[in-house]
Design an enzyme around this catalytic site. Sequence first.
Site, PDB file in Angstrom:
ATOM      1  N   VAL A 101      -5.468 -15.622  45.800  1.00 24.30           N
ATOM      2  CA  VAL A 101      -5.941 -14.893  44.620  1.00 24.30           C
ATOM      3  C   VAL A 101      -6.756 -13.667  45.036  1.00 24.30           C
ATOM      4  CG1 VAL A 101      -7.422 -15.071  42.577  1.00 24.30           C
ATOM      5  CG2 VAL A 101      -5.860 -16.927  43.153  1.00 24.30           C
ATOM      6  N   THR A 112     -10.263 -20.722  39.594  1.00 31.64           N
ATOM      7  CA  THR A 112     -10.044 -21.624  38.460  1.00 31.64           C
ATOM      8  C   THR A 112     -11.222 -22.586  38.367  1.00 31.64           C
ATOM      9  OG1 THR A 112      -7.678 -21.422  38.764  1.00 31.64           O
ATOM     10  CG2 THR A 112      -8.444 -23.340  37.516  1.00 31.64           C
ATOM     11  N   LEU A 164      -1.076 -15.571  38.934  1.00 31.79           N
ATOM     12  CA  LEU A 164      -0.010 -15.255  39.904  1.00 31.79           C
ATOM     13  C   LEU A 164       0.584 -16.529  40.500  1.00 31.79           C
ATOM     14  CD1 LEU A 164      -1.163 -15.688  43.053  1.00 31.79           C
ATOM     15  CD2 LEU A 164      -2.377 -13.609  42.510  1.00 31.79           C
ATOM     16  N   ASN A 198      -1.640 -23.890  32.992  1.00 32.48           N
ATOM     17  CA  ASN A 198      -1.068 -24.674  34.096  1.00 32.48           C
ATOM     18  C   ASN A 198      -0.673 -26.077  33.644  1.00 32.48           C
ATOM     19  OD1 ASN A 198      -1.088 -22.673  35.962  1.00 32.48           O
ATOM     20  ND2 ASN A 198      -2.676 -23.531  37.268  1.00 32.48           N
ATOM     21  N   GLY A 228       4.507 -29.288  42.959  1.00 30.20           N
ATOM     22  CA  GLY A 228       3.519 -29.429  44.034  1.00 30.20           C
ATOM     23  C   GLY A 228       2.693 -28.160  44.082  1.00 30.20           C
ATOM     24  N   CYS A 261      -1.982 -25.653  42.945  1.00 33.46           N
ATOM     25  CA  CYS A 261      -2.527 -25.446  41.594  1.00 33.46           C
ATOM     26  C   CYS A 261      -2.223 -26.564  40.612  1.00 33.46           C
ATOM     27  CB  CYS A 261      -2.004 -24.128  41.056  1.00 33.46           C
ATOM     28  SG  CYS A 261      -2.364 -22.779  42.183  1.00 33.46           S
TER      29      CYS A 261
HETATM   30  C1  UGA Z   1       1.265 -21.841  39.396  1.00 33.76           C
HETATM   31  C2  UGA Z   1       1.455 -21.058  38.077  1.00 33.76           C
HETATM   32  O1  UGA Z   1       2.845 -20.847  37.837  1.00 33.76           O
HETATM   33  C3  UGA Z   1       0.750 -19.693  38.152  1.00 33.76           C
HETATM   34  O2  UGA Z   1       0.850 -19.043  36.899  1.00 33.76           O
HETATM   35  C4  UGA Z   1      -0.724 -19.937  38.468  1.00 33.76           C
HETATM   36  O3  UGA Z   1      -1.435 -18.713  38.613  1.00 33.76           O
HETATM   37  C5  UGA Z   1      -0.840 -20.703  39.771  1.00 33.76           C
HETATM   38  O4  UGA Z   1      -0.135 -21.970  39.641  1.00 33.76           O
HETATM   39  C6  UGA Z   1      -2.304 -20.948  40.039  1.00 33.76           C
HETATM   40  O5  UGA Z   1      -2.940 -21.661  39.262  1.00 33.76           O
HETATM   41  O6  UGA Z   1      -2.870 -20.333  40.959  1.00 33.76           O
HETATM   42  P1  UGA Z   1       2.411 -21.760  41.835  1.00 33.76           P
HETATM   43  O7  UGA Z   1       1.679 -23.044  42.086  1.00 33.76           O
HETATM   44  O8  UGA Z   1       2.343 -20.688  42.846  1.00 33.76           O
HETATM   45  O9  UGA Z   1       1.895 -21.110  40.445  1.00 33.76           O
HETATM   46  O10 UGA Z   1       3.943 -22.124  41.682  1.00 33.76           O
HETATM   47  P2  UGA Z   1       5.031 -22.286  40.514  1.00 33.76           P
HETATM   48  O11 UGA Z   1       6.098 -21.315  40.720  1.00 33.76           O
HETATM   49  O12 UGA Z   1       4.397 -22.334  39.195  1.00 33.76           O
HETATM   50  O13 UGA Z   1       5.607 -23.724  40.883  1.00 33.76           O
HETATM   51  C7  UGA Z   1       4.792 -24.882  40.885  1.00 33.76           C
HETATM   52  C8  UGA Z   1       5.607 -26.100  41.186  1.00 33.76           C
HETATM   53  O14 UGA Z   1       6.421 -26.443  40.087  1.00 33.76           O
HETATM   54  C9  UGA Z   1       6.554 -25.980  42.377  1.00 33.76           C
HETATM   55  O15 UGA Z   1       6.451 -27.152  43.161  1.00 33.76           O
HETATM   56  C10 UGA Z   1       7.931 -25.857  41.757  1.00 33.76           C
HETATM   57  O16 UGA Z   1       8.935 -26.364  42.594  1.00 33.76           O
HETATM   58  C11 UGA Z   1       7.753 -26.703  40.517  1.00 33.76           C
HETATM   59  N1  UGA Z   1       8.691 -26.363  39.428  1.00 33.76           N
HETATM   60  C12 UGA Z   1       8.610 -25.144  38.818  1.00 33.76           C
HETATM   61  C13 UGA Z   1       9.630 -27.296  39.000  1.00 33.76           C
HETATM   62  O17 UGA Z   1       9.708 -28.410  39.534  1.00 33.76           O
HETATM   63  N2  UGA Z   1      10.451 -26.957  37.972  1.00 33.76           N
HETATM   64  C14 UGA Z   1      10.391 -25.764  37.348  1.00 33.76           C
HETATM   65  O18 UGA Z   1      11.192 -25.533  36.389  1.00 33.76           O
HETATM   66  C15 UGA Z   1       9.456 -24.828  37.783  1.00 33.76           C
END
Ligand code: UGA
Length: 439
Positions: free
Chosen positions: A11, A121, A153, A208, A257, A260
């Site tokens: 961040v 956060t 992000l 989230n 995973g 966040c």
């Molecule tokens: C997440 C949020 O999307 C961001 O908006 C937020 O800023 C961030 O947490 C944070 O709090 O800092 P991030 O953890 O980087 O971002 O990743 P994501 O792309 O959101 O994915 C999170 C998890 O969900 C991954 O393990 C991904 O594989 C899983 N996922 C995502 C699924 O299993 N299915 C989906 O349809 C989407």
Amino acid sequence: MNIAIAGCGYVGLVTGVCLAEAGHHVACIDIDRQKVIQLKKGSPPMYEPGLKELLNRNLEQGRIHFHTNGATAYPRADVLMIAVGTPQQADGQADLQYVFQAAKEMGTKAKTGAILVVKSTVPVGTGDQIDQLIHQELERKEPLSIASNPEFLREGSAISDTLRADRLVIGAETKIVLDQLEEMYADFHLPVVRTDRKSAEMIKYASNAFLATKISFMNEIASICEKTGADVEWVAQGMGLDQRIGSSFLRAGIGYGGSCFPKDTNALVQIAGHVSHDFELLKAVIKVNNEQRSGFIRSIQDRLGANLEGKKIALLGLSFKPNTDDMREAPSVPIAHALHQLGAKLVAYDPVATRHAARKLPDQVLFAQTIEEAIKGADAVCILTEWADIQSFPLSAYQDFMRQPIIFDGRNCHTLEAAALAEVEYHSIGRRPVSPIYM
Ligand code: UGA
């Protein structure tokens, strides 16, 4: 503006380079001396597309600097941002010690009229606690405005998520502070939500938690699809076209995973508990997420036997999602440990995360340089992260390299038609299995 940011993690660093790119003078502070040395040389501590280029451009133009303390930067800054970690404690609550440490230092050093912005956060009410800490415990005389500006992000697309965010959320108690912070981000041209501090803090957790809920909801639907013969990919497509639902975050798989969602969902359950609210829905979301990994292991055992002694299993993809080397709360970790416990010999491949993964996976796991090397002679393959090279790896090649082409795809990377055509045995999430023997 002169901006000082405490914390050079995802961040802090991404916010810092993006604000520098917008023309501000940014000082980033981190207590990790090694990290600061590397950053001064233009080398980010994490893999993030586009970050290195942006960092180097702003270093060359002298708009971003790195320090191990805030002695010079804090007194000069118009805006002081806290972007340090809020790790999860054993009971699920966010650990705020680093936030308060940074706030204390800023509270003693910040100039008159400066704004302290919390980007980390933090639970609802933390801004109030910081206010109290600075003005009552530290007895600071000139008022320091405290604001909340949560970050949305995603790792892997952090730069574009910041420069082209869906929204900018600013929470503060006075119009003048809201105006100044909006002005700081003016070059980004983003839709702005101006609100009070507590609501801004809650927006972050609620967002989230809602996204995690979408994922667990789809994973439950996927389990029911498997039992009824429906196909979760079609179901997600059909649901997602409804604009009230939206098509994103409907991908079923082995669960969410990262640094966040797991941390923030647990923290929100705790926040609710503190005001005597039993957040049953979110507890179920967390439970379903954990169950996704156990269910994946069970499907492997159903096919290969309860005991996996002597079986060679290839793990493809280790990071918690593609385009990052982050292994925090990656589903690959509990899955690798469970398979190892059951006696499997594991060979793992990931295009960028193997160095970090080696510290988290069982010592006996071997690491391969290529997909071919990982799957050679394997009895089964587990696809755990949908990296582009893993998705585009031809299914027919599994036939060529494996002892028996049995694929457990935890990310639904392939169509059932392609699996049938390649004559591989293919088990995915929320869809019927495909096997030459079923055809
Ligand atoms: C997440 C949020 O999307 C961001 O908006 C937020 O800023 C961030 O947490 C944070 O709090 O800092 P991030 O953890 O980087 O971002 O990743 P994501 O792309 O959101 O994915 C999170 C998890 O969900 C991954 O393990 C991904 O594989 C899983 N996922 C995502 C699924 O299993 N299915 C989906 O349809 C989407």
